[in-house]
Design a protein around this motif. Sequence first.
Motif, PDB file in Angstrom:
ATOM      1  N   THR A  14      -3.748  11.624 -23.498  1.00 12.77           N
ATOM      2  CA  THR A  14      -4.419  11.145 -24.603  1.00 12.77           C
ATOM      3  C   THR A  14      -3.268  11.828 -25.886  1.00 12.77           C
ATOM      4  N   ASP A  15      -3.519  11.082 -27.149  1.00 13.03           N
ATOM      5  CA  ASP A  15      -2.678  11.527 -28.205  1.00 13.03           C
ATOM      6  C   ASP A  15      -3.659  12.760 -28.799  1.00 13.03           C
ATOM      7  N   ARG A 136       3.142   8.679 -40.097  1.00 12.26           N
ATOM      8  CA  ARG A 136       4.238   8.153 -39.266  1.00 12.26           C
ATOM      9  C   ARG A 136       5.328   7.958 -40.429  1.00 12.26           C
ATOM     10  N   GLU A 197       2.385  17.888 -25.126  1.00 16.15           N
ATOM     11  CA  GLU A 197       2.214  16.418 -24.546  1.00 16.15           C
ATOM     12  C   GLU A 197       1.494  15.702 -25.517  1.00 16.15           C
ATOM     13  N   GLN A 198       0.336  16.408 -25.960  1.00 16.84           N
ATOM     14  CA  GLN A 198      -0.633  15.703 -26.915  1.00 16.84           C
ATOM     15  C   GLN A 198       0.148  15.320 -28.301  1.00 16.84           C
ATOM     16  N   GLU A 200       3.298  15.122 -28.838  1.00 19.09           N
ATOM     17  CA  GLU A 200       4.486  14.526 -28.837  1.00 19.09           C
ATOM     18  C   GLU A 200       4.697  13.217 -29.784  1.00 19.09           C
ATOM     19  N   ASN A 201       3.717  12.217 -29.646  1.00 19.47           N
ATOM     20  CA  ASN A 201       4.128  11.052 -30.476  1.00 19.47           C
ATOM     21  C   ASN A 201       3.320  11.136 -31.736  1.00 19.47           C
ATOM     22  N   VAL A 202       2.668  12.193 -32.308  1.00 18.43           N
ATOM     23  CA  VAL A 202       1.763  12.079 -33.347  1.00 18.43           C
ATOM     24  C   VAL A 202       2.400  13.142 -34.322  1.00 18.43           C
ATOM     25  N   VAL A 204       5.645  14.328 -35.910  1.00 19.39           N
ATOM     26  CA  VAL A 204       6.952  14.188 -35.904  1.00 19.39           C
ATOM     27  C   VAL A 204       7.745  14.806 -37.056  1.00 19.39           C
TER      28      VAL A 204
END
Length: 241
Positions: A14-15, A136, A197-198, A200-202, A204
């Motif tokens: 999960t994020d 973002r 890992e959690q 990684e996408n949030v 930046v």
Amino acid sequence: MKDELFKEPLSRATDFTFNRDVAAVFDDMVHRSIPFYGEVQNMIVDLVAHYYQDETLVYDLGCSTGVLIAKLAAALPGLKGIVGLDNSEPMIEKTRERLAGLPSKVPIDLVCEDLRDFEPKRASAVIMNYTLQFVRPLYREHVMRHIFEGLVPGGILILSEKVLEDSTDISRLFVDMYYQFKRRQGYSDMEISQKREQLENVLVPYKVSEQRELLQRCGFREVEIFFKWNNFASFVAIRSL
Ligand SMILES: Nc1ncnc2c1ncn2[C@@H]1O[C@H](C[S@+](CC[C@H]([NH3+])C(=O)[O-])CC(=O)[O-])[C@@H](O)[C@H]1O
Ligand SMILES: O=C(O)C(=O)Cc1ccccc1
């Protein structure tokens, strides 16, 4: 409460979010995860004391559990007001609990709202500590333009972020040294890699050079780094008189 959120293997990917579980352990997590967290806050209190102008407001955008707001209110009782904003209801709740126990005379307004929809007004200091990195990239310029517009001439933006460098080799080294720091703080390799890992996408991070360019594009002509530790940097940017 001790941060043990990543101690056991997680069943699914999960994020990372600032939910109730994170809010409950956030103070321990942040002290063990951000180098010189408390000292950067102390430096910020001094910067705000220097740049504060009468009849203006001080903003903490992404205020989490309100530790910095409490420090500002205690050290600078003459402030006209502090506005704390966070889009996580559990975080705002923690801030509210913390402030309820304090004898501060400074009026404090807490707002649970997304930074992207917010426009500060009559600010002589806007603080964003480790918050822009969660916005973002597409929206970052929009957010920073609103902050510039909300500052009075002579007012400052204080921005702390996880950062990268222009040199990829040195960037990688700084990140490795950051994981060493986490190990020294008692986190296991499993905890470090599961959180990584959690995030990684949030989370930046921008390069220091990109961060500087963004601020300059948004109108800030004077931008300086007042603190840096490997892959963490704090900037002060002035809306010129
Ligand atoms: N779009 C958004 N709008 C509003 N709030 C947001 C948004 N995105 C994230 N947040 C909020 O910003 C905070 C970021 S944590 C540090 C905070 C504090 N400054 C500290 O120094 O302890 C980060 C860290 O610890 O790395 C969280 O409370 C989020 O809910
Ligand atoms: O732990 C990390 O890797 C960080 O970058 C710091 C952090 C601290 C608290 C919440 C999210 C990220």
